[in-house]
Design a protein around this motif. Structure first.
Motif, PDB file in Angstrom:
ATOM      1  N   ALA A  34     -15.341  23.196   2.360  1.00  0.00           N
ATOM      2  CA  ALA A  34     -16.055  22.622   3.503  1.00  0.00           C
ATOM      3  C   ALA A  34     -17.126  23.562   4.030  1.00  0.00           C
ATOM      4  N   ASN A  35     -16.983  24.864   3.760  1.00  0.00           N
ATOM      5  CA  ASN A  35     -17.937  25.851   4.264  1.00  0.00           C
ATOM      6  C   ASN A  35     -18.937  26.318   3.218  1.00  0.00           C
ATOM      7  N   LYS A  36     -18.890  25.732   2.010  1.00  0.00           N
ATOM      8  CA  LYS A  36     -19.825  26.137   0.966  1.00  0.00           C
ATOM      9  C   LYS A  36     -21.211  25.545   1.237  1.00  0.00           C
ATOM     10  N   PRO A  37     -22.281  26.270   0.881  1.00  0.00           N
ATOM     11  CA  PRO A  37     -23.633  25.696   0.985  1.00  0.00           C
ATOM     12  C   PRO A  37     -23.725  24.432   0.136  1.00  0.00           C
ATOM     13  N   THR A  38     -24.219  23.365   0.727  1.00  0.00           N
ATOM     14  CA  THR A  38     -24.122  22.077   0.033  1.00  0.00           C
ATOM     15  C   THR A  38     -25.433  21.289   0.008  1.00  0.00           C
ATOM     16  N   LYS A  39     -26.553  21.954   0.095  1.00  0.00           N
ATOM     17  CA  LYS A  39     -27.819  21.233   0.036  1.00  0.00           C
ATOM     18  C   LYS A  39     -28.194  20.986  -1.419  1.00  0.00           C
ATOM     19  N   THR A  40     -27.941  19.782  -1.886  1.00  0.00           N
ATOM     20  CA  THR A  40     -28.257  19.446  -3.277  1.00  0.00           C
ATOM     21  C   THR A  40     -29.672  18.885  -3.367  1.00  0.00           C
ATOM     22  N   THR A  41     -30.279  19.063  -4.534  1.00  0.00           N
ATOM     23  CA  THR A  41     -31.655  18.627  -4.765  1.00  0.00           C
ATOM     24  C   THR A  41     -31.703  17.699  -5.972  1.00  0.00           C
ATOM     25  N   HIS A  42     -32.914  17.293  -6.314  1.00  0.00           N
ATOM     26  CA  HIS A  42     -33.074  16.426  -7.485  1.00  0.00           C
ATOM     27  C   HIS A  42     -32.665  17.143  -8.763  1.00  0.00           C
ATOM     28  N   LEU A  43     -32.694  18.482  -8.762  1.00  0.00           N
ATOM     29  CA  LEU A  43     -32.253  19.232  -9.940  1.00  0.00           C
ATOM     30  C   LEU A  43     -30.740  19.122 -10.117  1.00  0.00           C
ATOM     31  N   HIS A  44     -30.002  19.150  -9.013  1.00  0.00           N
ATOM     32  CA  HIS A  44     -28.553  18.948  -9.087  1.00  0.00           C
ATOM     33  C   HIS A  44     -28.245  17.529  -9.566  1.00  0.00           C
ATOM     34  N   GLU A  45     -28.997  16.561  -9.043  1.00  0.00           N
ATOM     35  CA  GLU A  45     -28.800  15.174  -9.456  1.00  0.00           C
ATOM     36  C   GLU A  45     -29.151  14.987 -10.931  1.00  0.00           C
ATOM     37  N   LYS A  46     -30.172  15.689 -11.393  1.00  0.00           N
ATOM     38  CA  LYS A  46     -30.554  15.616 -12.800  1.00  0.00           C
ATOM     39  C   LYS A  46     -29.422  16.149 -13.682  1.00  0.00           C
ATOM     40  N   MET A  47     -28.800  17.252 -13.232  1.00  0.00           N
ATOM     41  CA  MET A  47     -27.679  17.809 -13.973  1.00  0.00           C
ATOM     42  C   MET A  47     -26.513  16.827 -14.025  1.00  0.00           C
ATOM     43  N   ALA A  48     -26.205  16.209 -12.873  1.00  0.00           N
ATOM     44  CA  ALA A  48     -25.111  15.239 -12.815  1.00  0.00           C
ATOM     45  C   ALA A  48     -25.391  14.055 -13.736  1.00  0.00           C
ATOM     46  N   ASN A  49     -26.627  13.581 -13.731  1.00  0.00           N
ATOM     47  CA  ASN A  49     -26.982  12.448 -14.588  1.00  0.00           C
ATOM     48  C   ASN A  49     -26.898  12.815 -16.059  1.00  0.00           C
ATOM     49  N   LYS A  50     -27.204  14.078 -16.372  1.00  0.00           N
ATOM     50  CA  LYS A  50     -27.082  14.532 -17.762  1.00  0.00           C
ATOM     51  C   LYS A  50     -25.615  14.486 -18.207  1.00  0.00           C
ATOM     52  N   LEU A  51     -24.713  14.891 -17.314  1.00  0.00           N
ATOM     53  CA  LEU A  51     -23.285  14.825 -17.617  1.00  0.00           C
ATOM     54  C   LEU A  51     -22.837  13.376 -17.796  1.00  0.00           C
ATOM     55  N   LEU A  52     -23.319  12.502 -16.928  1.00  0.00           N
ATOM     56  CA  LEU A  52     -22.936  11.093 -17.013  1.00  0.00           C
ATOM     57  C   LEU A  52     -23.486  10.451 -18.284  1.00  0.00           C
ATOM     58  N   THR A  53     -24.684  10.840 -18.667  1.00  0.00           N
ATOM     59  CA  THR A  53     -25.295  10.274 -19.871  1.00  0.00           C
ATOM     60  C   THR A  53     -24.499  10.634 -21.121  1.00  0.00           C
ATOM     61  N   HIS A  54     -23.970  11.861 -21.146  1.00  0.00           N
ATOM     62  CA  HIS A  54     -23.235  12.327 -22.324  1.00  0.00           C
ATOM     63  C   HIS A  54     -21.738  12.024 -22.246  1.00  0.00           C
ATOM     64  N   HIS A  55     -21.285  11.487 -21.120  1.00  0.00           N
ATOM     65  CA  HIS A  55     -19.866  11.150 -20.986  1.00  0.00           C
ATOM     66  C   HIS A  55     -19.468  10.079 -21.996  1.00  0.00           C
ATOM     67  N   LEU A  56     -18.330  10.267 -22.631  1.00  0.00           N
ATOM     68  CA  LEU A  56     -17.801   9.284 -23.581  1.00  0.00           C
ATOM     69  C   LEU A  56     -16.858   8.345 -22.833  1.00  0.00           C
ATOM     70  N   SER A  57     -17.210   7.076 -22.765  1.00  0.00           N
ATOM     71  CA  SER A  57     -16.382   6.126 -22.016  1.00  0.00           C
ATOM     72  C   SER A  57     -15.052   5.858 -22.710  1.00  0.00           C
ATOM     73  N   THR A  58     -15.021   6.067 -24.011  1.00  0.00           N
ATOM     74  CA  THR A  58     -13.796   5.863 -24.778  1.00  0.00           C
ATOM     75  C   THR A  58     -13.529   7.086 -25.639  1.00  0.00           C
ATOM     76  N   SER A  59     -12.319   7.573 -25.580  1.00  0.00           N
ATOM     77  CA  SER A  59     -11.977   8.734 -26.395  1.00  0.00           C
ATOM     78  C   SER A  59     -11.878   8.325 -27.864  1.00  0.00           C
ATOM     79  N   PRO A  60     -12.486   9.090 -28.755  1.00  0.00           N
ATOM     80  CA  PRO A  60     -12.361   8.769 -30.187  1.00  0.00           C
ATOM     81  C   PRO A  60     -10.978   9.068 -30.736  1.00  0.00           C
ATOM     82  N   ILE A  61     -10.159   9.750 -29.941  1.00  0.00           N
ATOM     83  CA  ILE A  61      -8.807  10.102 -30.382  1.00  0.00           C
ATOM     84  C   ILE A  61      -7.799   9.480 -29.412  1.00  0.00           C
ATOM     85  N   ILE A  62      -7.131   8.421 -29.834  1.00  0.00           N
ATOM     86  CA  ILE A  62      -6.086   7.796 -29.033  1.00  0.00           C
ATOM     87  C   ILE A  62      -4.827   7.700 -29.889  1.00  0.00           C
TER      88      ILE A  62
END
Length: 304
Positions: free
Chosen positions: A173-201
């Motif tokens: 709760a006390n950490k600096p938390t001002k996020t920018t478009h660069l943070h959002e870009k990083m998050a979107n990069k993670l979401l883009t590469h996220h695998l919705s289905t595991s190839p190993i079940i």
């Protein structure tokens, strides 16, 4: 800001369905129970984190494949100056550490969760660096079950015990938390590469013929026995609309039998007679799924 919510994995949904519809061997029952317990622990962690009101980006259950290395992260929190990686465990009982190995008090060795965290941290760091993100990663191994005790653990480890969770939340709760478009870009990069289905079940052996047919309650997991024209009624007091129950059953059928055609007759049989009318099944399928093919080859698929 929550960018990716948490939901049951396909593996958990599959094992839950099989657990309710057939007799699993002891090994598979244990695996299923671990999946349920792990998911319950993650939901408990989510409740803790939801109390935070400061600004950061939160992603849950991110599955990545980096350099042919598959790894899943329970929760990622992107703050202004760092990325927090959380590995969540719902262990219950007494454990001890000897060297780099973990044991139950009955001397049964278990996987070292710190090694799992370290592997995820290393792969995540390499992934972020490859995509131009140089923020440091803060890893945490969080034990959420109040009945968990660990003996002989080294002091300088990123472990958060149940009694330390509130302290962790105050720190966040006390950490600096001002996020920018660069943070959002990083998050979107993670979401883009996220695998919705595991190839190993991992799947037990099963067949359509041996599975119990019917629709089970999404609350207590007992099979519905009563129905009105529009709703299913469970002995636990839970009610569900006929339409929602049929749709849920279709998705379950598709998960268990991805190579089988979804037809009115098949889903009517899969529902086990609790839905009295085939016309009702056909109406729901026509409303929520796309019809493909003609005549005897006609079947329903997911809408694009």
């Amino acid at each position: 800001m929550l960018l990716k919510s948490r939901k049951e994995s396909e593996n958990l949904l599959l094992y839950r369905s099989l657990f309710l519809r057939m007799s699993l061997c002891e090994k598979d029952v244990s695996h299923y129970q671990r999946l349920e317990k792990g998911y319950a622990g993650e939901l408990l962690f989510d409740q803790y984190v939801s109390s935070l009101t400061n600004e950061f980006l939160l992603l849950n259950d991110v599955l990545l494949d980096f350099g042919n290395n598959l790894f899943q992260m329970d929760s990622l929190a992107i703050f202004q100056e760092s990325v927090l990686l959380f590995e969540i465990k719902n262990f219950e009982g007494d454990f001890y550490v000897k060297g780099d190995r973990w044991y139950t008090l009955s001397d049964k060795e278990i996987k070292n969760p710190l090694e799992q965290l370290q592997r995820s941290e290393s792969l995540l760091r390499r992934f972020l660096q490859e995509h131009g993100c140089m923020l440091p990663i803060e890893p945490f191994l969080v034990f959420v079950n109040p009945e968990f005790t660990l003996y002989q653990a080294p002091m300088k480890t990123p472990i958060i015990y149940p009694t330390q969770i509130q302290r962790l939340l105050r720190t966040l709760a006390n950490k600096p938390t001002k996020t920018t478009h660069l943070h959002e870009k990083m998050a979107n990069k993670l979401l883009t590469h996220h695998l919705s289905t595991s190839p190993i079940i991992r799947k037990p052996d099963y067949s359509y013929e041996i599975l119990q047919k019917g629709i089970y309650c999404s609350h207590c997991y007992t099979f519905f026995k009563e129905a009105t024209e529009t709703r299913l009624v469970c002995s636990c007091g839970t009610t569900e609309s006929i339409d929602d129950a049929i749709v849920r059953s279709v998705y379950e059928f598709m998960l268990l039998f991805p190579d089988r055609l979804v037809t009115t007759n098949v889903i009517y049989e899969w529902c086990g007679g609790v839905v009295k009318s085939k016309k009702t099944v056909r109406r729901v399928l026509s409303s929520h799924f796309a019809l493909k093919g003609h005549s005897r080859k006609a079947h329903f698929v997911l809408k694009s």
